[in-house]
Design a protein around this motif. Sequence first.
Motif, PDB file in Angstrom:
ATOM      1  N   SER A 114      10.073  -1.735  14.825  1.00  0.00           N
ATOM      2  CA  SER A 114       8.676  -2.107  14.597  1.00  0.00           C
ATOM      3  C   SER A 114       8.181  -1.649  13.245  1.00  0.00           C
ATOM      4  O   SER A 114       7.430  -2.368  12.559  1.00  0.00           O
ATOM      5  CB  SER A 114       7.780  -1.532  15.700  1.00  0.00           C
ATOM      6  OG  SER A 114       7.848  -0.112  15.719  1.00  0.00           O
ATOM      7  N   ASP A 115       8.603  -0.438  12.819  1.00  0.00           N
ATOM      8  CA  ASP A 115       8.068   0.150  11.595  1.00  0.00           C
ATOM      9  C   ASP A 115       9.131   0.934  10.843  1.00  0.00           C
ATOM     10  O   ASP A 115       9.952   1.630  11.455  1.00  0.00           O
ATOM     11  CB  ASP A 115       6.904   1.085  11.929  1.00  0.00           C
ATOM     12  CG  ASP A 115       5.753   0.372  12.616  1.00  0.00           C
ATOM     13  OD1 ASP A 115       4.911  -0.196  11.911  1.00  0.00           O
ATOM     14  OD2 ASP A 115       5.725   0.376  13.857  1.00  0.00           O
ATOM     15  N   GLN A 183      12.394  -7.572   9.640  1.00  0.00           N
ATOM     16  CA  GLN A 183      11.245  -7.963  10.437  1.00  0.00           C
ATOM     17  C   GLN A 183      10.236  -6.829  10.574  1.00  0.00           C
ATOM     18  O   GLN A 183       9.049  -7.063  10.764  1.00  0.00           O
ATOM     19  CB  GLN A 183      11.703  -8.408  11.838  1.00  0.00           C
ATOM     20  CG  GLN A 183      12.506  -9.695  11.868  1.00  0.00           C
ATOM     21  CD  GLN A 183      11.630 -10.920  11.646  1.00  0.00           C
ATOM     22  OE1 GLN A 183      10.426 -10.886  11.862  1.00  0.00           O
ATOM     23  NE2 GLN A 183      12.253 -12.006  11.212  1.00  0.00           N
ATOM     24  N   SER A 185       7.608  -3.869   9.939  1.00  0.00           N
ATOM     25  CA  SER A 185       6.588  -3.578   8.940  1.00  0.00           C
ATOM     26  C   SER A 185       7.040  -2.393   8.104  1.00  0.00           C
ATOM     27  O   SER A 185       7.643  -1.449   8.613  1.00  0.00           O
ATOM     28  CB  SER A 185       5.253  -3.247   9.622  1.00  0.00           C
ATOM     29  OG  SER A 185       4.742  -4.375  10.314  1.00  0.00           O
ATOM     30  N   HIS A 187       5.915   0.713   5.618  1.00  0.00           N
ATOM     31  CA  HIS A 187       4.837   1.598   5.172  1.00  0.00           C
ATOM     32  C   HIS A 187       5.410   2.440   4.036  1.00  0.00           C
ATOM     33  O   HIS A 187       6.306   3.259   4.251  1.00  0.00           O
ATOM     34  CB  HIS A 187       4.368   2.501   6.319  1.00  0.00           C
ATOM     35  CG  HIS A 187       4.027   1.741   7.565  1.00  0.00           C
ATOM     36  ND1 HIS A 187       2.750   1.348   7.878  1.00  0.00           N
ATOM     37  CD2 HIS A 187       4.824   1.292   8.580  1.00  0.00           C
ATOM     38  CE1 HIS A 187       2.750   0.701   9.029  1.00  0.00           C
ATOM     39  NE2 HIS A 187       3.994   0.653   9.472  1.00  0.00           N
ATOM     40  N   LYS A 201       7.582  -4.339  -1.290  1.00  0.00           N
ATOM     41  CA  LYS A 201       6.661  -5.301  -0.672  1.00  0.00           C
ATOM     42  C   LYS A 201       7.361  -6.574  -0.202  1.00  0.00           C
ATOM     43  O   LYS A 201       7.018  -7.134   0.843  1.00  0.00           O
ATOM     44  CB  LYS A 201       5.541  -5.653  -1.653  1.00  0.00           C
ATOM     45  CG  LYS A 201       4.390  -6.420  -1.014  1.00  0.00           C
ATOM     46  CD  LYS A 201       3.228  -6.552  -1.987  1.00  0.00           C
ATOM     47  CE  LYS A 201       2.035  -7.222  -1.311  1.00  0.00           C
ATOM     48  NZ  LYS A 201       0.876  -7.308  -2.242  1.00  0.00           N
ATOM     49  N   THR A 204       9.910  -6.995   3.528  1.00  0.00           N
ATOM     50  CA  THR A 204       9.523  -7.177   4.920  1.00  0.00           C
ATOM     51  C   THR A 204       8.972  -8.576   5.143  1.00  0.00           C
ATOM     52  O   THR A 204       8.293  -9.129   4.268  1.00  0.00           O
ATOM     53  CB  THR A 204       8.473  -6.142   5.363  1.00  0.00           C
ATOM     54  OG1 THR A 204       8.036  -6.450   6.697  1.00  0.00           O
ATOM     55  CG2 THR A 204       7.264  -6.133   4.436  1.00  0.00           C
ATOM     56  N   LYS A 206       6.997  -9.016   7.671  1.00  0.00           N
ATOM     57  CA  LYS A 206       5.739  -8.757   8.383  1.00  0.00           C
ATOM     58  C   LYS A 206       4.746  -8.058   7.470  1.00  0.00           C
ATOM     59  O   LYS A 206       4.424  -8.551   6.396  1.00  0.00           O
ATOM     60  CB  LYS A 206       6.009  -7.962   9.668  1.00  0.00           C
ATOM     61  CG  LYS A 206       6.677  -8.805  10.750  1.00  0.00           C
ATOM     62  CD  LYS A 206       6.718  -8.094  12.087  1.00  0.00           C
ATOM     63  CE  LYS A 206       7.343  -9.003  13.154  1.00  0.00           C
ATOM     64  NZ  LYS A 206       7.500  -8.297  14.444  1.00  0.00           N
ATOM     65  N   ASN A 207       4.276  -6.907   7.880  1.00  0.00           N
ATOM     66  CA  ASN A 207       3.195  -6.245   7.147  1.00  0.00           C
ATOM     67  C   ASN A 207       3.721  -5.190   6.183  1.00  0.00           C
ATOM     68  O   ASN A 207       4.717  -4.511   6.463  1.00  0.00           O
ATOM     69  CB  ASN A 207       2.226  -5.589   8.137  1.00  0.00           C
ATOM     70  CG  ASN A 207       1.623  -6.599   9.102  1.00  0.00           C
ATOM     71  OD1 ASN A 207       1.193  -7.671   8.696  1.00  0.00           O
ATOM     72  ND2 ASN A 207       1.620  -6.260  10.392  1.00  0.00           N
ATOM     73  N   TYR A 208       3.019  -5.054   5.067  1.00  0.00           N
ATOM     74  CA  TYR A 208       3.334  -4.023   4.084  1.00  0.00           C
ATOM     75  C   TYR A 208       2.066  -3.246   3.785  1.00  0.00           C
ATOM     76  O   TYR A 208       0.999  -3.835   3.558  1.00  0.00           O
ATOM     77  CB  TYR A 208       3.879  -4.636   2.795  1.00  0.00           C
ATOM     78  CG  TYR A 208       4.114  -3.620   1.697  1.00  0.00           C
ATOM     79  CD1 TYR A 208       5.298  -2.898   1.649  1.00  0.00           C
ATOM     80  CD2 TYR A 208       3.141  -3.377   0.728  1.00  0.00           C
ATOM     81  CE1 TYR A 208       5.519  -1.960   0.654  1.00  0.00           C
ATOM     82  CE2 TYR A 208       3.356  -2.437  -0.274  1.00  0.00           C
ATOM     83  CZ  TYR A 208       4.543  -1.729  -0.305  1.00  0.00           C
ATOM     84  OH  TYR A 208       4.760  -0.796  -1.276  1.00  0.00           O
ATOM     85  N   ALA A 209       2.164  -1.923   3.790  1.00  0.00           N
ATOM     86  CA  ALA A 209       1.019  -1.078   3.452  1.00  0.00           C
ATOM     87  C   ALA A 209       1.504   0.096   2.627  1.00  0.00           C
ATOM     88  O   ALA A 209       2.657   0.526   2.742  1.00  0.00           O
ATOM     89  CB  ALA A 209       0.315  -0.592   4.717  1.00  0.00           C
ATOM     90  N   SER A 236       0.264   5.882   9.466  1.00  0.00           N
ATOM     91  CA  SER A 236       1.008   4.677   9.078  1.00  0.00           C
ATOM     92  C   SER A 236       1.697   4.031  10.280  1.00  0.00           C
ATOM     93  O   SER A 236       1.715   4.570  11.366  1.00  0.00           O
ATOM     94  CB  SER A 236       2.038   5.018   8.017  1.00  0.00           C
ATOM     95  OG  SER A 236       2.916   6.027   8.441  1.00  0.00           O
TER      96      SER A 236
END
Length: 236
Positions: A114-115, A183, A185, A187, A201, A204, A206-209, A236
Amino acid sequence: MAQELFKNSLEGEHHSNMTKLNENGRIHVFCFPPVLGYGMVYKEMARQLEGHCIVYGIDFIEDQDRRGDELNDYVDAIISVQEHGPFVLAGYSLGGNLAFEVAKIMEKRGYEVSDLLIIDALKMDGTMQQIEDISGYIDSVLEKSSDSYKLVLTESRLREKVRNKMYAYLMYRNQLINTGNIQASIHSLTAGPKEDDLLWKQSTLKNYAQYPLIGDHSELLEPGFIEENAKSSSKS
């Protein structure tokens, strides 16, 4: 405490490549080591995250005879602790690059990651200069290591063991290129504000932070800095 645990991890004849570093939390976080090669560097972070997540420190596997298979060894170790996903991986410095590669293998094998928490690690995109004088580089890293590690490494037998692991890890680093994407995310936790200077960036789907940390690169997990930086990790 960190000094004693580090020494014990070095002296164990049948030492596992994974160490549980705290006791209580809602999720498991599997942490890959910086160039020192030992997951014990996350002990203070684990103490700060007690009750939030259970932290496992993973050592670099330096088996040169099985080069390429060790990524699957990391996956096997992780699923021996947590059978089903989603999984959370983390890595500081070179450990971030290694964690990314393990995440790719986990997803390829059908496990959900997931992360991925990447702590101040520059993506190896093929343009990074190789470290030519590996022995000299190791000397420099050990000289800058914390006092608790230096005290352990005064024993020549243990120092040589650490140097051998670091040498193998740096050889791995010299040939590593972080290609593709995952897949999970991502952080990216960085030493100071950066505008994706670490290049993750696009890695991924999915999401990038991105989250700023306090301290220089070598200080991020050290007392006086990790207390605040662990808060960023838990967000995060």
